[in-house]
Design a protein around this motif. Structure first.
Motif, PDB file in Angstrom:
ATOM      1  N   UNK A   1       1.001  -0.855  -0.208  1.00 45.79           N
ATOM      2  CA  UNK A   1      -0.604  -0.223   0.300  1.00 45.79           C
ATOM      3  C   UNK A   1       1.295   1.242   0.119  1.00 45.79           C
ATOM      4  N   UNK A   2       0.399   2.062  -0.752  1.00 49.75           N
ATOM      5  CA  UNK A   2       0.894   3.490  -0.755  1.00 49.75           C
ATOM      6  C   UNK A   2       0.197   5.102  -0.259  1.00 49.75           C
ATOM      7  N   UNK A   3       0.465   4.965   0.583  1.00 49.63           N
ATOM      8  CA  UNK A   3      -0.480   6.154   1.645  1.00 49.63           C
ATOM      9  C   UNK A   3      -0.114   7.367   1.393  1.00 49.63           C
ATOM     10  N   UNK A   4      -1.014   8.659   0.372  1.00 48.35           N
ATOM     11  CA  UNK A   4      -0.389   9.351   0.089  1.00 48.35           C
ATOM     12  C   UNK A   4      -0.687  10.883   1.327  1.00 48.35           C
ATOM     13  N   UNK A   5      -0.141  11.022   1.782  1.00 55.53           N
ATOM     14  CA  UNK A   5      -1.223  12.560   2.725  1.00 55.53           C
ATOM     15  C   UNK A   5      -0.534  14.011   2.142  1.00 55.53           C
ATOM     16  N   UNK A   6      -1.462  14.078   1.058  1.00 58.64           N
ATOM     17  CA  UNK A   6      -1.092  15.647   0.013  1.00 58.64           C
ATOM     18  C   UNK A   6      -1.352  17.556   1.221  1.00 58.64           C
ATOM     19  N   UNK A   7      -1.650  17.031   2.670  1.00 62.63           N
ATOM     20  CA  UNK A   7      -1.856  18.178   3.273  1.00 62.63           C
ATOM     21  C   UNK A   7      -1.753  17.409   4.689  1.00 62.63           C
ATOM     22  N   UNK A   8       0.226  17.490   5.031  1.00 60.08           N
ATOM     23  CA  UNK A   8       0.284  17.163   6.263  1.00 60.08           C
ATOM     24  C   UNK A   8       0.199  17.668   7.488  1.00 60.08           C
ATOM     25  N   UNK A   9      -0.355  18.864   7.606  1.00 59.83           N
ATOM     26  CA  UNK A   9      -0.890  19.706   8.449  1.00 59.83           C
ATOM     27  C   UNK A   9      -1.994  21.021   7.496  1.00 59.83           C
ATOM     28  N   UNK A  10      -3.412  20.686   8.755  1.00 62.79           N
ATOM     29  CA  UNK A  10      -4.535  21.690   8.365  1.00 62.79           C
ATOM     30  C   UNK A  10      -4.807  22.450   9.657  1.00 62.79           C
TER      31      UNK A  10
END
Length: 78
Positions: A11-20
Motif C-alpha cells: 500500500x502507498x499512503x499519500x498525505x497531500x496535506x500533512x497539516x491543516x
C-alpha cells in the motif's frame, strides 16, 4: 529449489496535506470547534508544536493517517 514469493499486498499512503488548520479539520469532520479543542487537551488530536501561545493551531494529518493504518493490523515501514 523452489523460490517462495511474498503475497503480502503493498500500500502507498499519500498525505497531500500533512497539516491543516483546526477550522479546516472541523469543517471536514463536522466536529464542533469546542469538541476539537477538547480532543487536543486530552491528547487525542495531534497538533503541530506551536512557536508561541498565539500561534495557529494545525492538526497533524500524517499522525492521524499513521494511527488509522496501525489499527488495520498491517506492518508499517517508514
Amino acid at each position: 529449489m523452489k523460490r517462495q514469493l511474498s503475497m503480502r499486498p503493498s500500500f502507498n499512503l499519500v498525505v497531500s496535506e500533512p497539516y491543516i488548520t483546526l477550522d479546516e479539520f472541523c469543517r471536514r469532520t463536522g466536529y464542533k470547534l469546542s469538541y476539537a479543542r477538547q480532543m487536543i487537551r486530552e491528547g487525542r488530536l495531534p497538533i503541530r508544536k506551536k512557536e508561541n501561545a498565539n500561534g495557529l493551531v494545525e492538526v497533524n494529518m500524517f499522525a492521524l493517517t499513521m494511527e488509522a493504518a496501525q489499527g488495520c493490523e498491517i506492518a508499517l515501514q517508514a
